[in-house]
Scaffold this motif. Structure first.
Motif, PDB file in Angstrom:
ATOM      1  N   ALA A 148       0.813  -1.221   0.000  1.00 45.92           N
ATOM      2  CA  ALA A 148       0.000   0.000   0.000  1.00 45.92           C
ATOM      3  C   ALA A 148       0.850   1.276   0.000  1.00 45.92           C
ATOM      4  O   ALA A 148       0.686   2.133  -0.880  1.00 45.92           O
ATOM      5  CB  ALA A 148      -0.965  -0.016   1.178  1.00 45.92           C
ATOM      6  N   PRO A 149       1.768   1.453   0.973  1.00 44.46           N
ATOM      7  CA  PRO A 149       2.579   2.673   0.952  1.00 44.46           C
ATOM      8  C   PRO A 149       3.492   2.756  -0.267  1.00 44.46           C
ATOM      9  O   PRO A 149       3.764   3.851  -0.777  1.00 44.46           O
ATOM     10  CB  PRO A 149       3.384   2.594   2.246  1.00 44.46           C
ATOM     11  N   ALA A 150       3.973   1.599  -0.752  1.00 43.47           N
ATOM     12  CA  ALA A 150       4.830   1.603  -1.942  1.00 43.47           C
ATOM     13  C   ALA A 150       4.053   2.088  -3.157  1.00 43.47           C
ATOM     14  O   ALA A 150       4.557   2.887  -3.966  1.00 43.47           O
ATOM     15  CB  ALA A 150       5.381   0.203  -2.200  1.00 43.47           C
ATOM     16  N   ALA A 151       2.806   1.628  -3.283  1.00 40.65           N
ATOM     17  CA  ALA A 151       1.961   2.039  -4.405  1.00 40.65           C
ATOM     18  C   ALA A 151       1.614   3.525  -4.311  1.00 40.65           C
ATOM     19  O   ALA A 151       1.641   4.243  -5.322  1.00 40.65           O
ATOM     20  CB  ALA A 151       0.685   1.199  -4.430  1.00 40.65           C
ATOM     21  N   VAL A 152       1.296   3.979  -3.115  1.00 39.74           N
ATOM     22  CA  VAL A 152       0.970   5.400  -2.915  1.00 39.74           C
ATOM     23  C   VAL A 152       2.160   6.271  -3.286  1.00 39.74           C
ATOM     24  O   VAL A 152       2.009   7.323  -3.931  1.00 39.74           O
ATOM     25  CB  VAL A 152       0.545   5.661  -1.455  1.00 39.74           C
ATOM     26  N   TYR A 153       3.342   5.838  -2.883  1.00 46.56           N
ATOM     27  CA  TYR A 153       4.555   6.595  -3.209  1.00 46.56           C
ATOM     28  C   TYR A 153       4.765   6.683  -4.719  1.00 46.56           C
ATOM     29  O   TYR A 153       4.997   7.767  -5.267  1.00 46.56           O
ATOM     30  CB  TYR A 153       5.770   5.943  -2.561  1.00 46.56           C
ATOM     31  N   ALA A 154       4.680   5.533  -5.405  1.00 45.39           N
ATOM     32  CA  ALA A 154       4.925   5.504  -6.845  1.00 45.39           C
ATOM     33  C   ALA A 154       3.901   6.346  -7.604  1.00 45.39           C
ATOM     34  O   ALA A 154       4.261   7.117  -8.501  1.00 45.39           O
ATOM     35  CB  ALA A 154       4.897   4.059  -7.350  1.00 45.39           C
ATOM     36  N   VAL A 155       2.626   6.201  -7.238  1.00 46.80           N
ATOM     37  CA  VAL A 155       1.572   6.988  -7.891  1.00 46.80           C
ATOM     38  C   VAL A 155       1.769   8.473  -7.594  1.00 46.80           C
ATOM     39  O   VAL A 155       1.556   9.326  -8.464  1.00 46.80           O
ATOM     40  CB  VAL A 155       0.174   6.519  -7.424  1.00 46.80           C
ATOM     41  N   GLY A 156       2.195   8.783  -6.370  1.00 46.41           N
ATOM     42  CA  GLY A 156       2.443  10.178  -5.997  1.00 46.41           C
ATOM     43  C   GLY A 156       3.535  10.810  -6.841  1.00 46.41           C
ATOM     44  O   GLY A 156       3.417  11.959  -7.285  1.00 46.41           O
ATOM     45  N   VAL A 157       4.599  10.053  -7.094  1.00 40.38           N
ATOM     46  CA  VAL A 157       5.681  10.562  -7.943  1.00 40.38           C
ATOM     47  C   VAL A 157       5.168  10.783  -9.358  1.00 40.38           C
ATOM     48  O   VAL A 157       5.461  11.806  -9.995  1.00 40.38           O
ATOM     49  CB  VAL A 157       6.873   9.583  -7.958  1.00 40.38           C
ATOM     50  N   GLY A 158       4.379   9.825  -9.865  1.00 47.19           N
ATOM     51  CA  GLY A 158       3.817   9.968 -11.200  1.00 47.19           C
ATOM     52  C   GLY A 158       2.943  11.205 -11.315  1.00 47.19           C
ATOM     53  O   GLY A 158       3.057  11.975 -12.282  1.00 47.19           O
ATOM     54  N   TYR A 159       2.088  11.411 -10.320  1.00 47.13           N
ATOM     55  CA  TYR A 159       1.218  12.595 -10.346  1.00 47.13           C
ATOM     56  C   TYR A 159       2.035  13.878 -10.259  1.00 47.13           C
ATOM     57  O   TYR A 159       1.697  14.878 -10.902  1.00 47.13           O
ATOM     58  CB  TYR A 159       0.217  12.538  -9.195  1.00 47.13           C
ATOM     59  N   SER A 160       3.104  13.849  -9.489  1.00 45.76           N
ATOM     60  CA  SER A 160       3.922  15.055  -9.317  1.00 45.76           C
ATOM     61  C   SER A 160       4.491  15.547 -10.638  1.00 45.76           C
ATOM     62  O   SER A 160       4.658  16.746 -10.859  1.00 45.76           O
ATOM     63  CB  SER A 160       5.059  14.795  -8.323  1.00 45.76           C
ATOM     64  N   ARG A 161       4.784  14.617 -11.552  1.00 43.05           N
ATOM     65  CA  ARG A 161       5.342  15.006 -12.850  1.00 43.05           C
ATOM     66  C   ARG A 161       4.312  15.744 -13.698  1.00 43.05           C
ATOM     67  O   ARG A 161       4.665  16.621 -14.498  1.00 43.05           O
ATOM     68  CB  ARG A 161       5.843  13.777 -13.612  1.00 43.05           C
ATOM     69  N   LEU A 162       3.035  15.415 -13.504  1.00 46.36           N
ATOM     70  CA  LEU A 162       1.961  16.125 -14.196  1.00 46.36           C
ATOM     71  C   LEU A 162       1.695  17.463 -13.522  1.00 46.36           C
ATOM     72  O   LEU A 162       1.540  18.490 -14.194  1.00 46.36           O
ATOM     73  CB  LEU A 162       0.678  15.282 -14.198  1.00 46.36           C
ATOM     74  N   HIS A 163       1.638  17.445 -12.215  1.00 45.01           N
ATOM     75  CA  HIS A 163       1.408  18.656 -11.433  1.00 45.01           C
ATOM     76  C   HIS A 163       2.435  19.734 -11.782  1.00 45.01           C
ATOM     77  O   HIS A 163       2.094  20.923 -11.911  1.00 45.01           O
ATOM     78  CB  HIS A 163       1.484  18.310  -9.943  1.00 45.01           C
ATOM     79  N   LEU A 164       3.685  19.309 -11.960  1.00 46.76           N
ATOM     80  CA  LEU A 164       4.781  20.242 -12.216  1.00 46.76           C
ATOM     81  C   LEU A 164       4.955  20.571 -13.697  1.00 46.76           C
ATOM     82  O   LEU A 164       5.841  21.340 -14.060  1.00 46.76           O
ATOM     83  CB  LEU A 164       6.084  19.662 -11.665  1.00 46.76           C
ATOM     84  N   GLY A 165       4.113  19.984 -14.550  1.00 45.91           N
ATOM     85  CA  GLY A 165       4.177  20.276 -15.976  1.00 45.91           C
ATOM     86  C   GLY A 165       5.396  19.715 -16.677  1.00 45.91           C
ATOM     87  O   GLY A 165       5.758  20.165 -17.758  1.00 45.91           O
ATOM     88  N   ALA A 166       6.029  18.711 -16.084  1.00 48.43           N
ATOM     89  CA  ALA A 166       7.268  18.161 -16.638  1.00 48.43           C
ATOM     90  C   ALA A 166       7.030  17.054 -17.650  1.00 48.43           C
ATOM     91  O   ALA A 166       7.898  16.757 -18.469  1.00 48.43           O
ATOM     92  CB  ALA A 166       8.149  17.635 -15.508  1.00 48.43           C
ATOM     93  N   HIS A 167       5.846  16.402 -17.601  1.00 44.76           N
ATOM     94  CA  HIS A 167       5.578  15.262 -18.476  1.00 44.76           C
ATOM     95  C   HIS A 167       4.117  15.212 -18.897  1.00 44.76           C
ATOM     96  O   HIS A 167       3.234  15.734 -18.217  1.00 44.76           O
ATOM     97  CB  HIS A 167       5.911  13.949 -17.756  1.00 44.76           C
ATOM     98  N   TYR A 168       3.893  14.539 -20.017  1.00 45.91           N
ATOM     99  CA  TYR A 168       2.541  14.206 -20.459  1.00 45.91           C
ATOM    100  C   TYR A 168       2.056  12.996 -19.662  1.00 45.91           C
ATOM    101  O   TYR A 168       2.875  12.215 -19.153  1.00 45.91           O
ATOM    102  CB  TYR A 168       2.534  13.838 -21.940  1.00 45.91           C
ATOM    103  N   PRO A 169       0.745  12.793 -19.572  1.00 49.32           N
ATOM    104  CA  PRO A 169       0.239  11.580 -18.920  1.00 49.32           C
ATOM    105  C   PRO A 169       0.790  10.297 -19.551  1.00 49.32           C
ATOM    106  O   PRO A 169       1.055   9.316 -18.856  1.00 49.32           O
ATOM    107  CB  PRO A 169      -1.282  11.692 -19.125  1.00 49.32           C
TER     108      PRO A 169
END
Length: 207
Positions: A148-169
């Motif tokens: 659970a925490p590992a998945a939350v961490y990985a998804v959080g990093v993925g979302y951060s790249r969108l939030h920061l405008g660094a990557h496309y979905p």
């Protein structure tokens, strides 16, 4: 069917063309980027930056503790994690150089980005490393307290790249597939090599 879907997805997003899905890709990013809470930019940037440290630190810790305690299981998991990390870095570099996709803010000036990044956009390196580490530790310790925490961490990093405008979905999705796939495949290959090694040892001892 899943392989066909993934193949079509990669072709539509990663390579130039008139695929309508590309519009959904940038529109989804624009929605997240323009509706974000700017006060969280610094926190999400910090989260993104942890991916390298986590991906490298995980195998080092497992191997270090394994050798210190002379624990064969920890050593094995450390090797699995190390190979997964190496594979993720290598494959990610090859794909980035091959696709050479511009960052979203380079193509769409309206995308606000926290910092200017060097290198191409596809796939997301931070996301791939986060998913590689999360998948490795989840396979090593398949308990919900770990998964659970590992998945939350990985998804959080993925979302951060969108939030920061660094990557496309699509960059993030590709990074997640690449990182998770590297962890699963490296574990499988390491298992095969270990079986072959054990067979050779048995053959030697039988003479």
């Amino acid at each position: 069917m899943k392989r066909l879907f993934i193949s079509v997805f990669f072709i539509c997003f990663a390579f130039p063309g008139n695929c309508q899905l590309k519009n959904a890709d940038i529109n989804f990013l624009k929605y997240i980027n323009t509706h974000r809470n700017e006060n969280l930019d610094k926190s999400f940037q910090f989260l993104s930056n942890t991916s390298d440290f986590v991906a490298i630190g995980e195998p080092l810790v497992l191997l270090g503790v394994g050798f210190y305690k002379n624990d064969a299981y920890l050593k094995k998991q450390g090797v699995n994690a190390a190979v997964a990390t190496l594979g993720t870095y290598s494959l990610g570099y090859i794909v980035k150089k091959s696709v050479n996709r511009n960052r979203p803010y380079q193509t769409y000036p309206e995308i606000e980005h926290y910092e200017t990044k060097l290198g191409s956009s596809f796939p997301s390196g931070s996301t791939s490393l986060a998913f590689s580490a999360a998948t490795s530790i989840s396979l090593s310790y398949p308990k919900w307290q770990v998964i659970a925490p590992a998945a939350v961490y990985a998804v959080g990093v993925g979302y951060s790249r969108l939030h920061l405008g660094a990557h496309y979905p699509s960059d993030v999705l590709a990074g997640a597939i690449l990182g998770s796939g590297s962890a699963v495949i490296s574990r499988y290959l390491n298992g095969l090599l270990l079986k072959q090694y054990r067979k050779k040892q048995i053959s030697k001892n039988s003479f």
